[in-house]
Motif scaffolding. Structure first.
Motif, mmCIF file in Angstrom:
data_model
loop_
_atom_site.group_PDB
_atom_site.id
_atom_site.type_symbol
_atom_site.label_atom_id
_atom_site.label_comp_id
_atom_site.label_asym_id
_atom_site.label_seq_id
_atom_site.Cartn_x
_atom_site.Cartn_y
_atom_site.Cartn_z
ATOM 1 N N ALA A 139 0.828 -1.206 0.000
ATOM 2 C CA ALA A 139 0.000 0.000 0.000
ATOM 3 C C ALA A 139 0.862 1.255 0.000
ATOM 4 N N ILE A 140 2.003 1.196 0.670
ATOM 5 C CA ILE A 140 2.860 2.374 0.784
ATOM 6 C C ILE A 140 3.464 2.768 -0.559
ATOM 7 N N LEU A 141 3.949 1.800 -1.318
ATOM 8 C CA LEU A 141 4.640 2.102 -2.578
ATOM 9 C C LEU A 141 3.737 2.779 -3.606
ATOM 10 N N PRO A 142 2.565 2.227 -3.935
ATOM 11 C CA PRO A 142 1.704 2.948 -4.886
ATOM 12 C C PRO A 142 1.202 4.273 -4.323
ATOM 13 N N GLY A 143 0.998 4.346 -3.002
ATOM 14 C CA GLY A 143 0.583 5.609 -2.400
ATOM 15 C C GLY A 143 1.637 6.685 -2.579
ATOM 16 N N ILE A 144 2.904 6.319 -2.412
ATOM 17 C CA ILE A 144 3.991 7.273 -2.625
ATOM 18 C C ILE A 144 4.034 7.713 -4.081
ATOM 19 N N CYS A 145 3.859 6.784 -4.997
ATOM 20 C CA CYS A 145 3.871 7.126 -6.428
ATOM 21 C C CYS A 145 2.775 8.137 -6.757
ATOM 22 N N ILE A 146 1.578 7.911 -6.236
ATOM 23 C CA ILE A 146 0.462 8.832 -6.490
ATOM 24 C C ILE A 146 0.764 10.206 -5.908
ATOM 25 N N ALA A 147 1.240 10.243 -4.658
ATOM 26 C CA ALA A 147 1.497 11.515 -3.987
ATOM 27 C C ALA A 147 2.607 12.304 -4.669
ATOM 28 N N VAL A 148 3.699 11.628 -5.029
ATOM 29 C CA VAL A 148 4.830 12.324 -5.646
ATOM 30 C C VAL A 148 4.464 12.841 -7.038
ATOM 31 N N THR A 149 3.747 12.039 -7.818
ATOM 32 C CA THR A 149 3.339 12.479 -9.152
ATOM 33 C C THR A 149 2.403 13.682 -9.081
ATOM 34 N N ALA A 150 1.421 13.627 -8.199
ATOM 35 C CA ALA A 150 0.515 14.765 -8.027
ATOM 36 C C ALA A 150 1.273 15.991 -7.555
ATOM 37 N N LEU A 151 2.255 15.802 -6.678
ATOM 38 C CA LEU A 151 3.072 16.923 -6.202
ATOM 39 C C LEU A 151 3.834 17.567 -7.349
ATOM 40 N N GLY A 152 4.395 16.750 -8.243
ATOM 41 C CA GLY A 152 5.142 17.293 -9.375
ATOM 42 C C GLY A 152 4.293 18.170 -10.266
ATOM 43 N N PHE A 153 3.107 17.695 -10.642
ATOM 44 C CA PHE A 153 2.217 18.503 -11.483
ATOM 45 C C PHE A 153 1.772 19.773 -10.743
ATOM 46 N N THR A 154 1.529 19.661 -9.445
ATOM 47 C CA THR A 154 1.100 20.822 -8.673
ATOM 48 C C THR A 154 2.198 21.879 -8.608
ATOM 49 N N LEU A 155 3.441 21.461 -8.391
ATOM 50 C CA LEU A 155 4.552 22.410 -8.332
ATOM 51 C C LEU A 155 4.733 23.131 -9.662
ATOM 52 N N VAL A 156 4.633 22.384 -10.761
ATOM 53 C CA VAL A 156 4.764 23.001 -12.090
ATOM 54 C C VAL A 156 3.623 23.980 -12.336
ATOM 55 N N GLY A 157 2.392 23.574 -12.020
ATOM 56 C CA GLY A 157 1.241 24.443 -12.247
ATOM 57 C C GLY A 157 1.290 25.713 -11.421
ATOM 58 N N GLU A 158 1.629 25.593 -10.147
ATOM 59 C CA GLU A 158 1.707 26.774 -9.285
ATOM 60 C C GLU A 158 2.833 27.709 -9.721
ATOM 61 N N SER A 159 3.962 27.135 -10.112
ATOM 62 C CA SER A 159 5.081 27.964 -10.575
ATOM 63 C C SER A 159 4.724 28.695 -11.867
ATOM 64 N N LEU A 160 4.027 28.013 -12.767
ATOM 65 C CA LEU A 160 3.599 28.654 -14.012
ATOM 66 C C LEU A 160 2.595 29.756 -13.730
#
Length: 320
Positions: A287-308
């Motif tokens: 459960a931890i591994l896919p949860g980390i993948c989801i959280a990190v991927t969403a974080l990446g898109f959020t950081l790019v969107g907010e910076s833009l």
């Protein structure tokens, strides 16, 4: 004197009427000759938050695209089925670096193939919502009056329903499949894009350059499509990058609820979370591994969107 400039009675030159003509807005050139998008790109390159987000997104995309090369096994293969017991799930080993899941599938391979599934659903659902939202927002901002009223009431109705509840309802009606998930998430995003574009277009239509263009004899269609719309899509593009993060999370949520279709053993991050519930005490890594993948991927898109968003915000120009 040009029809697009204010008269000068002395002192510094007057400010240009609108960015689409003289460049003080999206798609134009500023007083230093640098376009707004070029300036935003220069700002993003110096922003460590944007760089971190871009690296995360780039890694996610590369893993998804190169899944057939990177994954040791196929997304639906179960190479360790014979090794799994009801009371024992093999952990990491030389052959399976992240261990096996309850079905005997290689966890590493499923995480890699899950990135491809999440990217496909996220991008297609966002494009679906963006297309529908742009169409409704354009109609509302162009025609106004009764058309605007009817479209906005429809948008208000859609926004009044919680997004996840609306997505679950649509996915349940459309059937359990990846296409149903894409449609469900895309429909949820339509009112967001529609309201954003409509508001941006109404703000642009009040600018002096619209009056100047109309005085020169341009039709409303020409003014809208050639000037108003191009200068209104900036906020929508920023929202699309942020919606990609939401789409990845909602796709995982729908799969977690059993609405993603496919076999339970099929590689998808949300489906992996669902299957891991029964093994939390025995193998929490499932459960931890896919949860980390989801959280990190969403974080990446959020950081790019907010910076833009910050890079394109006119209020931040004086701070650079």
């Amino acid at each position: 004197m040009s029809a697009n400039e204010l008269p000068v009675t002395g002192g510094p030159a007057a400010e240009p009427l609108h960015p689409s003509i003289h460049g003080d807005g999206p798609g134009g050139q500023d007083h230093g000759g640098e376009g707004v998008w070029a300036r935003a790109w220069r700002t993003l390159r110096k922003n460590p938050v944007a760089i971190i987000g871009a690296v995360i997104v780039a890694v996610f995309v590369l893993v998804a695209v190169l899944a057939p090369v990177l994954a040791p096994y196929g997304g639906s293969e179960l190479p360790g089925r014979a090794e799994v017991r009801p009371t024992m799930i093999p952990g990491p080993s030389a052959e399976y670096p992240l261990g096996l899941d309850r079905y005997g599938g290689d966890v590493l391979s499923k995480l890699i193939w899950g990135a491809q599934a999440s990217l496909l659903i996220g991008v297609l659902s966002t494009l679906f919502g963006l297309t529908g939202g742009l169409l409704l927002g354009l109609l509302a901002g162009w025609f106004g009056k009764s058309v605007d009223f009817a479209i906005m009431r429809l948008v208000d109705l859609m926004l009044s329903v919680p997004s996840l509840l609306l997505a679950v309802s649509i996915a349940a009606i459309a059937g359990q499949s990846s296409m149903a998930v894409i449609v469900a998430i895309g429909v949820v995003q339509i009112p967001i894009f529609a309201r954003l574009l409509r508001g941006s277009m109404l703000a642009q239509k009040g600018q002096d350059y619209v009056l100047a263009a109309s005085a020169l004899g341009l039709t409303r269609r020409s003014v809208t499509m050639s000037h108003v719309l191009p200068n209104s899509v900036g906020p929508v593009i920023v929202q699309a990058t942020l919606s990609l993060a939401t789409a990845v999370i909602e796709a995982a949520a729908l799969s977690f609820l059993g609405l993603g279709g496919g076999e339970p053993s099929t590689a998808e991050w949300g489906r992996m979370l669902t299957a891991a519930q029964q093994e939390l005490a025995v193998a929490p890594r499932l459960a931890i591994l896919p949860g980390i993948c989801i959280a990190v991927t969403a974080l990446g898109f959020t950081l790019v969107g907010e910076s833009l968003r910050e890079a394109l915000d006119p209020r931040n120009r004086t701070r650079r």
